[in-house]
Design an enzyme around this catalytic site. Sequence first.
Site, mmCIF file in Angstrom:
data_model
loop_
_atom_site.group_PDB
_atom_site.id
_atom_site.type_symbol
_atom_site.label_atom_id
_atom_site.label_comp_id
_atom_site.label_asym_id
_atom_site.label_seq_id
_atom_site.Cartn_x
_atom_site.Cartn_y
_atom_site.Cartn_z
ATOM 1 N N LYS A 7 -10.585 1.214 -2.702
ATOM 2 C CA LYS A 7 -10.080 0.253 -1.574
ATOM 3 C C LYS A 7 -8.824 0.743 -0.893
ATOM 4 O O LYS A 7 -8.649 0.513 0.374
ATOM 5 C CB LYS A 7 -9.663 -1.160 -2.426
ATOM 6 N N SER A 37 4.101 -1.654 -10.317
ATOM 7 C CA SER A 37 4.401 -3.162 -9.875
ATOM 8 C C SER A 37 5.869 -3.433 -10.050
ATOM 9 O O SER A 37 6.734 -2.712 -10.822
ATOM 10 C CB SER A 37 3.702 -3.949 -10.733
ATOM 11 N N SER A 54 -1.388 -8.733 -7.305
ATOM 12 C CA SER A 54 -1.190 -7.394 -7.507
ATOM 13 C C SER A 54 -1.754 -6.386 -6.663
ATOM 14 O O SER A 54 -1.512 -5.274 -6.116
ATOM 15 C CB SER A 54 -1.170 -7.144 -8.933
ATOM 16 N N GLU A 69 6.260 2.809 -19.590
ATOM 17 C CA GLU A 69 6.508 1.367 -19.492
ATOM 18 C C GLU A 69 6.098 0.742 -20.800
ATOM 19 O O GLU A 69 5.889 -0.675 -20.966
ATOM 20 C CB GLU A 69 6.136 0.541 -18.383
ATOM 21 N N ASP A 81 -21.339 -10.459 -16.442
ATOM 22 C CA ASP A 81 -22.692 -9.520 -16.034
ATOM 23 C C ASP A 81 -21.558 -8.172 -15.962
ATOM 24 O O ASP A 81 -20.682 -7.939 -15.285
ATOM 25 C CB ASP A 81 -22.670 -9.866 -14.667
ATOM 26 N N ASN A 90 -6.908 2.328 -17.297
ATOM 27 C CA ASN A 90 -5.405 2.365 -16.965
ATOM 28 C C ASN A 90 -4.442 3.114 -17.975
ATOM 29 O O ASN A 90 -4.354 2.692 -19.050
ATOM 30 C CB ASN A 90 -4.772 1.190 -16.270
ATOM 31 N N CYS A 122 4.428 1.602 -13.275
ATOM 32 C CA CYS A 122 3.409 3.133 -13.272
ATOM 33 C C CYS A 122 4.142 3.971 -12.342
ATOM 34 O O CYS A 122 3.475 5.175 -12.311
ATOM 35 C CB CYS A 122 2.190 2.631 -12.530
ATOM 36 N N THR A 179 -9.322 -3.782 -17.733
ATOM 37 C CA THR A 179 -8.533 -2.742 -16.879
ATOM 38 C C THR A 179 -7.410 -2.223 -17.668
ATOM 39 O O THR A 179 -6.435 -1.685 -17.406
ATOM 40 C CB THR A 179 -7.990 -3.456 -15.638
ATOM 41 N N HIS A 182 -2.750 5.851 -7.263
ATOM 42 C CA HIS A 182 -2.785 5.240 -8.635
ATOM 43 C C HIS A 182 -3.829 4.744 -8.869
ATOM 44 O O HIS A 182 -4.483 3.935 -8.051
ATOM 45 C CB HIS A 182 -1.430 4.487 -8.494
HETATM 46 P P1 HMG Z 1 -11.216 -10.922 -12.003
HETATM 47 O O1 HMG Z 1 -10.447 -11.780 -11.048
HETATM 48 O O2 HMG Z 1 -11.800 -11.263 -13.177
HETATM 49 O O3 HMG Z 1 -12.240 -10.161 -10.933
HETATM 50 O O4 HMG Z 1 -10.016 -9.810 -12.222
HETATM 51 P P2 HMG Z 1 -12.656 -10.544 -9.665
HETATM 52 O O5 HMG Z 1 -13.428 -11.865 -9.703
HETATM 53 O O6 HMG Z 1 -11.809 -10.365 -8.502
HETATM 54 O O7 HMG Z 1 -14.142 -9.454 -9.404
HETATM 55 C C1 HMG Z 1 -13.411 -8.116 -9.525
HETATM 56 C C2 HMG Z 1 -14.572 -7.459 -8.538
HETATM 57 O O8 HMG Z 1 -15.920 -7.321 -9.231
HETATM 58 C C3 HMG Z 1 -14.452 -7.918 -7.038
HETATM 59 O O9 HMG Z 1 -14.872 -7.092 -6.227
HETATM 60 C C4 HMG Z 1 -16.010 -8.800 -7.252
HETATM 61 O O10 HMG Z 1 -16.663 -9.098 -6.139
HETATM 62 C C5 HMG Z 1 -16.540 -8.019 -8.119
HETATM 63 P P3 HMG Z 1 -13.919 -7.066 -4.922
HETATM 64 O O11 HMG Z 1 -14.308 -8.220 -4.088
HETATM 65 O O12 HMG Z 1 -12.567 -7.263 -5.350
HETATM 66 O O13 HMG Z 1 -14.287 -5.934 -4.122
HETATM 67 N N1 HMG Z 1 -17.989 -8.546 -8.936
HETATM 68 C C6 HMG Z 1 -19.108 -7.909 -9.104
HETATM 69 N N2 HMG Z 1 -19.641 -6.626 -8.797
HETATM 70 C C7 HMG Z 1 -20.822 -6.482 -8.972
HETATM 71 N N3 HMG Z 1 -21.678 -7.239 -9.719
HETATM 72 C C8 HMG Z 1 -21.088 -8.433 -10.116
HETATM 73 C C9 HMG Z 1 -19.851 -8.801 -9.838
HETATM 74 N N4 HMG Z 1 -19.116 -9.893 -10.256
HETATM 75 C C10 HMG Z 1 -17.738 -9.725 -9.624
HETATM 76 N N5 HMG Z 1 -21.895 -9.053 -10.920
HETATM 77 C C11 HMG Z 1 -8.226 -8.237 -11.389
HETATM 78 C C12 HMG Z 1 -9.683 -8.763 -11.283
HETATM 79 C C13 HMG Z 1 -8.472 -6.842 -11.111
HETATM 80 C C14 HMG Z 1 -7.406 -9.151 -10.772
HETATM 81 C C15 HMG Z 1 -8.219 -8.151 -13.052
HETATM 82 O O14 HMG Z 1 -8.771 -7.327 -13.913
HETATM 83 C C16 HMG Z 1 -6.642 -8.050 -13.310
HETATM 84 O O15 HMG Z 1 -5.560 -8.536 -13.242
HETATM 85 N N6 HMG Z 1 -6.240 -6.561 -13.616
HETATM 86 C C17 HMG Z 1 -4.764 -6.166 -13.920
HETATM 87 C C18 HMG Z 1 -4.008 -6.133 -12.772
HETATM 88 C C19 HMG Z 1 -4.188 -4.790 -11.787
HETATM 89 O O16 HMG Z 1 -4.844 -3.908 -12.262
HETATM 90 N N7 HMG Z 1 -3.928 -4.722 -10.737
HETATM 91 C C20 HMG Z 1 -4.099 -3.493 -9.969
HETATM 92 C C21 HMG Z 1 -3.092 -3.507 -8.686
HETATM 93 S S1 HMG Z 1 -1.239 -3.521 -9.420
HETATM 94 C C22 HMG Z 1 -1.080 -1.936 -9.992
HETATM 95 O O17 HMG Z 1 -1.850 -0.921 -9.912
HETATM 96 C C23 HMG Z 1 -0.096 -1.718 -11.172
HETATM 97 C C24 HMG Z 1 -0.520 -1.627 -12.525
HETATM 98 O O18 HMG Z 1 -1.033 -0.358 -12.872
HETATM 99 C C25 HMG Z 1 0.616 -2.064 -13.519
HETATM 100 C C26 HMG Z 1 2.058 -1.120 -13.224
HETATM 101 O O19 HMG Z 1 2.430 -0.612 -12.169
HETATM 102 O O20 HMG Z 1 2.592 -0.729 -14.265
HETATM 103 C C27 HMG Z 1 -1.456 -2.779 -12.844
#
Ligand code: HMG
Length: 383
Positions: free
Chosen positions: A243, A306, A202, A80, A30, A273, A112, A153, A234
Amino acid sequence: MSTVGIDAIRFYTPAFAIRLPDLARARGVDPDKYTIGLGQEVMSIMPPDEDIVTMAAHAALPLITDETKEKIHLLLFATESGVDNSKAAGLWVHNLLHLHPSCRVVELKQACYSATCALQLAHSYLHHHPNEKVLLIASDNARYGLHTAGEPTQGCGAVAMILSASPKLLALEEHQGVVADHVMDFWRPTYRTEAVVDGKYSTKVYLNTLQSCWKSYEQASGRRFEDHARFCYHIPFTRMAEKAHERLSKAASIPFNQEQIEHELIYSRQIGNAYTASLYIGLASLLELDALDLSDKRIGFFSYGSGCVGEFFSGVVPEGYREHLGLSFHKKILDRRATLTIPEYEEFFTYTLKEDGSAQTTPNVSAGPFRLTGVSNHERLYG
Ligand code: HMG
């Protein structure tokens, strides 16, 4: 002690992008999940003839004048997405921009976070060299892989900042809250081109680290939440920064106010990102797009990498900052992008450089002025 901070800032992102609703439809998801759940609309895509070096050179080019060239004796390159295990990516940039031969060049890594570490190191350096300037570049290509949860992302971009002892955009303040911890939430072994990530974990580590950093910053500085007019977090995806602000507001028993972060998020919603560059693309977005006059106002920053290292720090915006922003440059960079179809994006994504070092010419798809033209005898060639 003299004031030290950010004198100028420009970011760059390549000339190609995909729309997140198109990606969602192609993945059978979706579109609201990506646009509302993650808060992302467009994602920049790296073409085969660009990399962290060309992005960095493009971002820094508008900041390089005869005067800055003369004064820059330190180039810090945060990334990185390194292209070499020995040679600093900054050396190619040093060559492309014809910087001073006596300029120190080094590359820094901690996911990051490393651009923030570079900022603090430059802070100390400039206290001892107040007549010099430091060029800080953060450049990254965020890759998780096709059909992965992290795919929406991804993104890519670079930020270049001139740091000086008479900053026009942000004066850094004393006192930071720093937390380092050994966690495996996200990492990329040297043999991989895509990150390994425990996505949900994460996001938890990010928020817990924020809270710990804030606590230690609050204790060290004596400043309260209300002493900050705006917050920059970040931004792996914009919903994450929201959040973070919800968490910090709750901890301070202050009602959540979207206005305090909204303008930081605007450019990132259109880029995705950019790892080390994300926080500072957020700062450019805030300074350029917020209607509030931020002169003499304090901004709180949370940098997260991370693995993990987090840091909460602050800065005050000097009067007259609006005269030194890059709004029209950034608008052009974002507006010029061509929208790729999902198969076209997948073709760019899977393009690889040969590992045997034999001659290879990259397809000429980017307009320049800097391109990765190919590889010969294991050497990357730029034009
Ligand atoms: P996921 O598991 O597919 O998604 O991946 P989800 O099921 O958690 O859904 C995401 C959000 O969409 C949720 O919201 C759902 O409810 C919502 P939340 O509950 O979290 O508020 N949702 C909807 N909303 C509206 N209509 C809909 C619908 N369906 C679902 N129909 C995840 C999400 C972020 C885990 C994934 O994308 C991922 O693994 N990303 C990469 C890791 C990441 O970005 N982590 C962030 C923190 S770590 C960081 O920032 C460091 C980094 O930059 C790296 C570094 O330091 O180098 C990553």
